[in-house]
Design a protein around this motif. Structure first.
Motif, PDB file in Angstrom:
ATOM      1  N   MET A  83       0.809  -1.222   0.000  1.00  0.00           N
ATOM      2  CA  MET A  83       0.000   0.000   0.000  1.00  0.00           C
ATOM      3  C   MET A  83       0.840   1.268   0.000  1.00  0.00           C
ATOM      4  O   MET A  83       0.355   2.351  -0.350  1.00  0.00           O
ATOM      5  N   SER A  91       0.079   2.656   6.052  1.00  0.00           N
ATOM      6  CA  SER A  91      -1.302   2.811   6.523  1.00  0.00           C
ATOM      7  C   SER A  91      -1.609   1.925   7.722  1.00  0.00           C
ATOM      8  O   SER A  91      -2.661   2.042   8.327  1.00  0.00           O
ATOM      9  N   VAL A 128      -4.630  -5.404  -3.691  1.00  0.00           N
ATOM     10  CA  VAL A 128      -4.945  -4.111  -3.072  1.00  0.00           C
ATOM     11  C   VAL A 128      -6.455  -3.951  -2.913  1.00  0.00           C
ATOM     12  O   VAL A 128      -6.939  -3.509  -1.866  1.00  0.00           O
ATOM     13  N   ARG A 131      -7.800  -6.240  -0.079  1.00  0.00           N
ATOM     14  CA  ARG A 131      -7.481  -5.744   1.257  1.00  0.00           C
ATOM     15  C   ARG A 131      -8.224  -4.447   1.568  1.00  0.00           C
ATOM     16  O   ARG A 131      -8.587  -4.196   2.717  1.00  0.00           O
ATOM     17  N   ALA A 132      -8.463  -3.619   0.551  1.00  0.00           N
ATOM     18  CA  ALA A 132      -9.252  -2.405   0.772  1.00  0.00           C
ATOM     19  C   ALA A 132     -10.687  -2.769   1.146  1.00  0.00           C
ATOM     20  O   ALA A 132     -11.287  -2.137   2.031  1.00  0.00           O
ATOM     21  N   ARG A 133     -11.231  -3.800   0.513  1.00  0.00           N
ATOM     22  CA  ARG A 133     -12.586  -4.248   0.845  1.00  0.00           C
ATOM     23  C   ARG A 133     -12.638  -4.792   2.270  1.00  0.00           C
ATOM     24  O   ARG A 133     -13.608  -4.553   3.005  1.00  0.00           O
ATOM     25  N   ALA A 135     -10.703  -3.891   4.734  1.00  0.00           N
ATOM     26  CA  ALA A 135     -10.621  -2.746   5.644  1.00  0.00           C
ATOM     27  C   ALA A 135     -11.954  -2.014   5.719  1.00  0.00           C
ATOM     28  O   ALA A 135     -12.375  -1.555   6.785  1.00  0.00           O
ATOM     29  N   THR A 136     -12.643  -1.919   4.580  1.00  0.00           N
ATOM     30  CA  THR A 136     -13.954  -1.275   4.555  1.00  0.00           C
ATOM     31  C   THR A 136     -14.959  -2.067   5.393  1.00  0.00           C
ATOM     32  O   THR A 136     -15.767  -1.499   6.127  1.00  0.00           O
TER      33      THR A 136
END
Length: 219
Positions: A83, A91, A128, A131-133, A135-136
Motif C-alpha cells: 500500500m 497505513s 490491493v 485488502r481495501a474491501r 478494511a472497509t
C-alpha cells in the motif's frame, strides 16, 4: 558453509512460492525477524514490499489511547507493504506472531518486476482491492455493529462457510486477539464468551474456542 546452507534454505522457500511472486522475492534481500517484532510502523514512510517466506504476521493499527484494532493475519506465501509503494506513509503496522523470514523488495525492484511481468501487476491490483474491501468491512462493523455483533462476526468468520457442521473448534485464538479485532477490551470479550459458554453455545479452552451451536444474533 553455514552461509551457503542458509542461502540454499532461502532458495527452497522462494521456490515454494507462486512462480511470479517467487521471482519477485528473488529480487529482494532475505531478513529474519524474531517473534513480536514490529516490521512496519503505521505512519512511517515506506518504499518497499515484503514477501513473507516463513511465519505469520498481523496487520493492525492503534489510536492515541493505545487501543488496537487488528485488520488481519498474513501467512507465509503472501506479501505485505504494497500500500505504500506510492510513496505515502504506511497505513498500518505489521508485527510478527512467530519467527519470520521475509524478502524485502525495494520499490525500484518492484517496478522492474512489474515492467517485465505485466501479469503480476493485475495480481497486485487485485490484492490491493481485496485488502481495501476487508478494511472497509472492518470499518463498517465498527460503525454499525455493537461489540457482541462484532465478536460473533469474528468467530463465525473463523469457522468458514455457514453450512459447516457443528461443533467447530477454533484453535490458536485468544480473548485478546478477538478483542483486538473487534476494538474492545479483553475483559468485555471474556465476559461475553463466558455468558455464551453458560448458555451452551461455546466451550472455552486454552487458545481454543469450540462453537457448539449457531450463535444467537443478539445477546
Amino acid at each position: 558453509m553455514n552461509v551457503s546452507r542458509t542461502a540454499v534454505e532461502h532458495e527452497k522457500l522462494i521456490a515454494q512460492l507462486e512462480p511470479s511472486l517467487g521471482r519477485l522475492a528473488a529480487r529482494g534481500i532475505v531478513r529474519s525477524y524474531r517473534k513480536n517484532t514490529i516490521i512496519l510502523n503505521e505512519g512511517e514512510p515506506g518504499d518497499s514490499l515484503f514477501v513473507l517466506l516463513q511465519g505469520q504476521v498481523k496487520v493492525y493499527a492503534t489510536d492515541e489511547n493505545g487501543r488496537e484494532i487488528t485488520y488481519g493475519m498474513i501467512q507465509a506465501g503472501d506479501y505485505f507493504g504494497e500500500m505504500s509503494l506510492d510513496g505515502a506513509p504506511r497505513s498500518a503496522s505489521v508485527m510478527t506472531l512467530e519467527p519470520c523470514l521475509c524478502a524485502l523488495v525495494v520499490r525500484s525492484a518492484v517496478q522492474q518486476h512489474l515492467a517485465e511481468e505485466p501479469a503480476f501487476a493485475l495480481q497486485l491490483v487485485t490484492q490491493v482491492i481485496r485488502r481495501a474491501r476487508a478494511a472497509t468491512e472492518t470499518a463498517r462493523q465498527m460503525a454499525l455493529l455493537d461489540v457482541y455483533g462484532r465478536v460473533i462476526h469474528t468467530l463465525e468468520g473463523e469457522q468458514g462457510p455457514a453450512s459447516m457442521q457443528m461443533p467447530v473448534q477454533l484453535t490458536q485464538i485468544t480473548h485478546q486477539q478477538i478483542a483486538s479485532r473487534v476494538g474492545a477490551s479483553r475483559e468485555m470479550v471474556s465476559r461475553l464468551l463466558k455468558d455464551l459458554e453458560k448458555g451452551g453455545y461455546v466451550e472455552l479452552g486454552i487458545k481454543r474456542i469450540t462453537l457448539k451451536k449457531k450463535l444467537p444474533a443478539r445477546w
